[in-house]
Design an enzyme around this catalytic site. Structure first.
Site, PDB file in Angstrom:
ATOM      1  N   THR A   1      -5.919 -11.497   3.729  1.00 17.77           N
ATOM      2  CA  THR A   1      -7.054 -10.874   3.039  1.00 17.77           C
ATOM      3  C   THR A   1      -8.164 -11.899   2.792  1.00 17.77           C
ATOM      4  OG1 THR A   1      -6.086 -11.356   0.897  1.00 17.77           O
ATOM      5  CG2 THR A   1      -5.541  -9.211   1.858  1.00 17.77           C
TER       6      THR A   1
ATOM      7  N   GLN B   1       1.984  -5.989  -3.196  1.00 19.85           N
ATOM      8  CA  GLN B   1       2.427  -6.094  -1.804  1.00 19.85           C
ATOM      9  C   GLN B   1       3.731  -5.298  -1.607  1.00 19.85           C
ATOM     10  OE1 GLN B   1       1.414  -9.474  -3.299  1.00 19.85           O
ATOM     11  NE2 GLN B   1      -0.569  -8.626  -2.775  1.00 19.85           N
TER      12      GLN B   1
ATOM     13  N   THR C   1      -8.489  -3.215  -0.354  1.00 19.37           N
ATOM     14  CA  THR C   1      -9.070  -4.524  -0.642  1.00 19.37           C
ATOM     15  C   THR C   1     -10.068  -4.943   0.430  1.00 19.37           C
ATOM     16  OG1 THR C   1      -7.139  -5.221  -1.905  1.00 19.37           O
ATOM     17  CG2 THR C   1      -8.498  -6.991  -1.004  1.00 19.37           C
TER      18      THR C   1
ATOM     19  N   ASP D   1       0.809  -1.226   0.000  1.00 17.09           N
ATOM     20  CA  ASP D   1       0.000   0.000   0.000  1.00 17.09           C
ATOM     21  C   ASP D   1       0.842   1.276   0.000  1.00 17.09           C
ATOM     22  OD1 ASP D   1      -2.254  -1.648   0.103  1.00 17.09           O
ATOM     23  OD2 ASP D   1      -2.279  -1.635   2.303  1.00 17.09           O
TER      24      ASP D   1
ATOM     25  N   GLY E   1      -0.314  13.910  -3.451  1.00 10.85           N
ATOM     26  CA  GLY E   1      -1.752  13.665  -3.538  1.00 10.85           C
ATOM     27  C   GLY E   1      -1.993  12.486  -4.453  1.00 10.85           C
TER      28      GLY E   1
ATOM     29  N   GLY F   1      -4.577  -4.368  -3.793  1.00 11.50           N
ATOM     30  CA  GLY F   1      -5.558  -3.322  -4.103  1.00 11.50           C
ATOM     31  C   GLY F   1      -4.779  -2.076  -4.472  1.00 11.50           C
ATOM     32  N   HIS F   2      -4.760  -1.747  -5.770  1.00 10.39           N
ATOM     33  CA  HIS F   2      -3.970  -0.607  -6.239  1.00 10.39           C
ATOM     34  C   HIS F   2      -4.925   0.510  -6.657  1.00 10.39           C
ATOM     35  CE1 HIS F   2      -0.418  -3.495  -7.357  1.00 10.39           C
ATOM     36  NE2 HIS F   2      -0.717  -3.495  -6.074  1.00 10.39           N
TER      37      HIS F   2
ATOM     38  N   THR G   1       2.979 -12.505   2.853  1.00 11.98           N
ATOM     39  CA  THR G   1       2.134 -13.138   1.859  1.00 11.98           C
ATOM     40  C   THR G   1       2.890 -14.346   1.307  1.00 11.98           C
ATOM     41  OG1 THR G   1       0.669 -12.751  -0.018  1.00 11.98           O
ATOM     42  CG2 THR G   1       2.828 -11.665  -0.113  1.00 11.98           C
TER      43      THR G   1
ATOM     44  N   GLY H   1       1.445   3.080  -2.449  1.00  6.14           N
ATOM     45  CA  GLY H   1       1.007   4.009  -3.508  1.00  6.14           C
ATOM     46  C   GLY H   1       1.546   3.545  -4.854  1.00  6.14           C
ATOM     47  N   LYS H   2       1.793   2.227  -4.952  1.00  7.28           N
ATOM     48  CA  LYS H   2       2.352   1.672  -6.200  1.00  7.28           C
ATOM     49  C   LYS H   2       1.421   1.948  -7.379  1.00  7.28           C
ATOM     50  CE  LYS H   2       2.443  -2.434  -4.330  1.00  7.28           C
ATOM     51  NZ  LYS H   2       2.043  -2.086  -2.961  1.00  7.28           N
ATOM     52  N   GLY H   3       0.101   1.767  -7.163  1.00  8.79           N
ATOM     53  CA  GLY H   3      -0.871   1.955  -8.240  1.00  8.79           C
ATOM     54  C   GLY H   3      -0.739   3.330  -8.863  1.00  8.79           C
ATOM     55  N   LYS H   4      -0.656   4.352  -8.030  1.00 14.38           N
ATOM     56  CA  LYS H   4      -0.534   5.718  -8.546  1.00 14.38           C
ATOM     57  C   LYS H   4       0.759   5.873  -9.344  1.00 14.38           C
ATOM     58  CE  LYS H   4       0.745  10.292  -7.886  1.00 14.38           C
ATOM     59  NZ  LYS H   4       0.655  11.625  -7.381  1.00 14.38           N
TER      60      LYS H   4
HETATM   61  P1  GDP Z   1      -0.809   0.307  -3.508  1.00 15.23           P
HETATM   62  O1  GDP Z   1      -1.398  -0.966  -3.036  1.00 15.23           O
HETATM   63  O2  GDP Z   1       0.663   0.395  -3.251  1.00 15.23           O
HETATM   64  O3  GDP Z   1      -1.155   0.625  -4.940  1.00 15.23           O
HETATM   65  O4  GDP Z   1      -1.455   1.468  -2.626  1.00 15.23           O
HETATM   66  P2  GDP Z   1      -3.023   1.623  -2.231  1.00 15.23           P
HETATM   67  O5  GDP Z   1      -3.751   2.121  -3.422  1.00 15.23           O
HETATM   68  O6  GDP Z   1      -3.526   0.405  -1.559  1.00 15.23           O
HETATM   69  O7  GDP Z   1      -2.917   2.716  -1.104  1.00 15.23           O
HETATM   70  C1  GDP Z   1      -2.293   3.949  -1.321  1.00 15.23           C
HETATM   71  C2  GDP Z   1      -3.315   5.063  -1.041  1.00 15.23           C
HETATM   72  O8  GDP Z   1      -2.639   6.300  -1.046  1.00 15.23           O
HETATM   73  C3  GDP Z   1      -4.391   5.184  -2.101  1.00 15.23           C
HETATM   74  O9  GDP Z   1      -5.577   5.592  -1.482  1.00 15.23           O
HETATM   75  C4  GDP Z   1      -3.859   6.256  -3.036  1.00 15.23           C
HETATM   76  O10 GDP Z   1      -4.881   6.939  -3.741  1.00 15.23           O
HETATM   77  C5  GDP Z   1      -3.210   7.159  -2.041  1.00 15.23           C
HETATM   78  N1  GDP Z   1      -2.086   7.977  -2.510  1.00 15.23           N
HETATM   79  C6  GDP Z   1      -1.036   7.629  -3.295  1.00 15.23           C
HETATM   80  N2  GDP Z   1      -0.138   8.626  -3.338  1.00 15.23           N
HETATM   81  C7  GDP Z   1      -0.644   9.617  -2.564  1.00 15.23           C
HETATM   82  C8  GDP Z   1      -0.168  10.905  -2.162  1.00 15.23           C
HETATM   83  O11 GDP Z   1       0.924  11.334  -2.524  1.00 15.23           O
HETATM   84  N3  GDP Z   1      -0.975  11.619  -1.324  1.00 15.23           N
HETATM   85  C9  GDP Z   1      -2.188  11.185  -0.906  1.00 15.23           C
HETATM   86  N4  GDP Z   1      -2.911  11.971  -0.128  1.00 15.23           N
HETATM   87  N5  GDP Z   1      -2.643   9.973  -1.237  1.00 15.23           N
HETATM   88  C10 GDP Z   1      -1.880   9.210  -2.044  1.00 15.23           C
HETATM   89  P1  IMO Z   2      -0.934  -4.189  -2.240  1.00 12.82           P
HETATM   90  O1  IMO Z   2      -0.509  -4.739  -3.571  1.00 12.82           O
HETATM   91  C1  IMO Z   2      -0.943  -4.548   2.057  1.00 12.82           C
HETATM   92  C2  IMO Z   2      -1.067  -8.575   3.732  1.00 12.82           C
HETATM   93  C3  IMO Z   2      -2.302  -9.007   4.489  1.00 12.82           C
HETATM   94  C4  IMO Z   2      -1.667  -9.938   5.500  1.00 12.82           C
HETATM   95  C5  IMO Z   2      -0.576 -10.621   4.703  1.00 12.82           C
HETATM   96  C6  IMO Z   2      -0.971 -11.971   4.129  1.00 12.82           C
HETATM   97  O2  IMO Z   2      -2.231  -3.479  -2.277  1.00 12.82           O
HETATM   98  O3  IMO Z   2       0.173  -3.406  -1.625  1.00 12.82           O
HETATM   99  P2  IMO Z   2      -2.538 -12.698   2.116  1.00 12.82           P
HETATM  100  O4  IMO Z   2      -3.987 -12.453   1.867  1.00 12.82           O
HETATM  101  O5  IMO Z   2      -1.632 -12.203   1.041  1.00 12.82           O
HETATM  102  O6  IMO Z   2      -2.239 -14.132   2.459  1.00 12.82           O
HETATM  103  O7  IMO Z   2      -2.214 -11.873   3.465  1.00 12.82           O
HETATM  104  O8  IMO Z   2      -0.251  -9.731   3.641  1.00 12.82           O
HETATM  105  N1  IMO Z   2      -1.296  -8.091   2.363  1.00 12.82           N
HETATM  106  C7  IMO Z   2      -1.204  -6.808   1.999  1.00 12.82           C
HETATM  107  N2  IMO Z   2      -0.990  -5.704   2.736  1.00 12.82           N
HETATM  108  N3  IMO Z   2      -1.062  -4.454   0.734  1.00 12.82           N
HETATM  109  C8  IMO Z   2      -1.248  -5.542  -0.024  1.00 12.82           C
HETATM  110  O9  IMO Z   2      -1.232  -5.503  -1.367  1.00 12.82           O
HETATM  111  C9  IMO Z   2      -1.378  -6.800   0.603  1.00 12.82           C
HETATM  112  N4  IMO Z   2      -1.591  -8.064   0.174  1.00 12.82           N
HETATM  113  C10 IMO Z   2      -1.524  -8.851   1.256  1.00 12.82           C
HETATM  114  O10 IMO Z   2      -2.953  -7.917   5.092  1.00 12.82           O
HETATM  115  O11 IMO Z   2      -1.046  -9.190   6.521  1.00 12.82           O
HETATM  116 MG    MG Z   3      -2.939  -1.612  -1.805  1.00 10.90          MG
END
Ligand code: GDP
Ligand code: IMO
Ligand code: MG
Length: 422
Positions: A129, A223, A298, A13, A413, A40-41, A238, A15-18
């Protein structure tokens, strides 16, 4: 852009998706190489929010080929619903998506076993998850998994599924869980196979041709480093290799075709699920949650939050070979008077500057902090590095130096335009 592996430097999490969405502009192909719909990206395009679970985040830019590589575990029902959801939002997938024949399939018994194992672990649970990821990779390693190529051949699939349901129902019954109906699973997976068949292909050959001809490929990690099955905080991890090596094995593109590794990290730390997090802080968690931030994309769970942990990100540089850094969520620290950064751990009477492999030792580690003055200025409207407050620039430079890689991107952001390049 050259061939770029993008990984998370923390616990997911980041912020890889962004950042993938931003970097996709310079790529022709984007490949997911590990994990499943546990990811969840989040990507914002204008005011529209998209959350991608299995489909590479590159799909939001037209004419980019998006590949689900051999290292991914695919829940076909989840993938069909993701495709349908994107189509409804006007995103074209039909010519842009390819799924590896070799990717393993996630079944309902994987999800059920995931749930049952977590229940049995009680307070020692991983906090998964519940998407069946661990049991699916377990079957792959035990050589009893089924792959996408099996799923799209109905007769073969029927025979294989019958045997797997029979064995897994015995296990489920022994655990006190409800057995599965072969007919129900078969029919729903056959319907999903009909939707997915046109996308299934030999992605290794496709990627070989692309890399030989000099096409830019972006490898999208899911992850983060400390959730890696080998290099993470085992067993609170994971079940795939989330570090840069996973991009090679999970795509079939060899290491000597890779040009650089970009790591994404937040300006602070978050983790969702159980396991040690030395720099965890109620102060920063309360502040971020009150702003409505840091809830899982997610599962919706509130993420645990802490100060930036430079011991962890330094370790991430070691195991990923990070060249460049993208730091996100800089704006999350805008209101703070002082900002702490963990630069070492104290445990067992020793000071450590690496992440110990012994999880029990790691759980006892106390953070050693240095403090930085906060910039106390909103940054979300700033578009140029030079216009960021000097204290913010100093902080970002310092955490990059401690991590041991070059700062290239700072994000203030979730939107595309809230991105600065150095
Ligand atoms: P990922 O799993 O690495 O793709 O990250 P997630 O999407 O799960 O979580 C990152 C969160 O941070 C999301 O809600 C993004 O929209 C948000 N995000 C990413 N970069 C920034 C940033 O620079 N500022 C803010 N406020 N939100 C950000
Ligand atoms: P992204 O790609 C954050 C965590 C779960 C749990 C552990 C094992 O959005 O960064 P699993 O369901 O994979 O067997 O759970 O890994 N986890 C994540 N935490 N971001 C993720 O993906 C994750 N995918 C799994 O919360 O601690
Ligand atoms: Mg995520």
């Amino acid at each position: 852009m050259a061939n770029t592996i993008l990984v998370g430097a923390q616990w997911g999490d980041e912020g890889k998706g962004k950042i993938i969405d931003v970097l996709t502009e310079q790529a022709e192909i984007v490949v997911r190489t590990q994990g499943g719909n546990n990811a969840g990206h989040t990507v914002f395009v204008g005011l529209k929010k998209y959350v991608l679970h299995l489909i590479p985040s590159g799909i939001l830019r037209p004419r980019k080929l998006c590949i689900i590589g051999n290292g991914v575990v695919v829940d076909p029902i989840g993938l069909v619903s993701e495709i349908t959801g994107l189509r409804k939002l006007g995103i074209k997938v039909d010519e842009n998506l390819m799924i590896s024949e070799q990717a393993h399939v996630v079944f309902p018994y994987h999800r059920e076993l995931d749930e049952q194992r977590e229940l049995r672990k009680g307070k020692n649970k991983i906090g998964t998850t519940k998407r069946g990821i661990g049991p699916a990779y377990g079957d792959k390693a035990a050589r009893v998994g089924m792959r996408m190529i099996d799923l799209i051949h109905p007769e073969r699939f029927e025979v294989l599924l019958k045997a797997r349901i029979k064995e897994n129902n015995e296990v489920l019954k022994a655990l006190g869980a409800k057995p599965l109906s072969f007919k129900k699973v078969y029919e729903s997976y056959r319907d999903a196979a009909d939707v997915l068949r046109p996308f299934v292909a030999n992605t290794v050959v496709r990627l070989h041709e692309a890399t030989v001809s000099g096409v830019n490929v972006l490898f999208e990690g899911a992850q983060g480093t400390f959730l890696d099955i080998d290099h993470g905080t085992y067993p609170f991890v994971t079940s795939s290799n989330t570090t840069s090596g996973g991009a090679c094995t999970g795509s079939g593109v060899p290491p000597n075709r890779m040009d650089r590794v970009v790591a994404v990290m937040k300006a602070y730390t978050t983790r969702v699920g159980e396991g040690p997090l030395p720099s965890e802080s109620a102060e920063i968690a309360d502040m971020l949650h009150a702003m409505g931030r840091e809830f899982g994309a997610t599962t919706g769970r509130a993420r645990r939050c802490g100060w930036f942990d430079a011991v962890a990100t330094g370790h991430a540089t070691m195991v990923n070979g990070i060249d460049d850094l993208a730091i996100t969520n800089v704006d999350g620290l805008d209101t703070l008077e002082t900002i702490k950064v963990c630069v070492a751990y104290r445990c067992g009477g020793k000071t450590l500057n690496y992440v110990p492999n012994d999880i029990e030792l790691f759980a006892q580690c106390e953070p050693v902090y240095v403090e930085f003055p906060g910039w106390k200025t909103p940054t979300h409207e700033i578009r140029e590095w030079k216009k960021l407050p000097v204290r913010a620039r100093n902080y970002l430079k310092a955490i990059s130096d401690l991590t041991g890689a070059k700062l290239r991107i700072a994000s203030v952001g979730p939107a595309r335009e809230q991105t600065m390049f150095l």
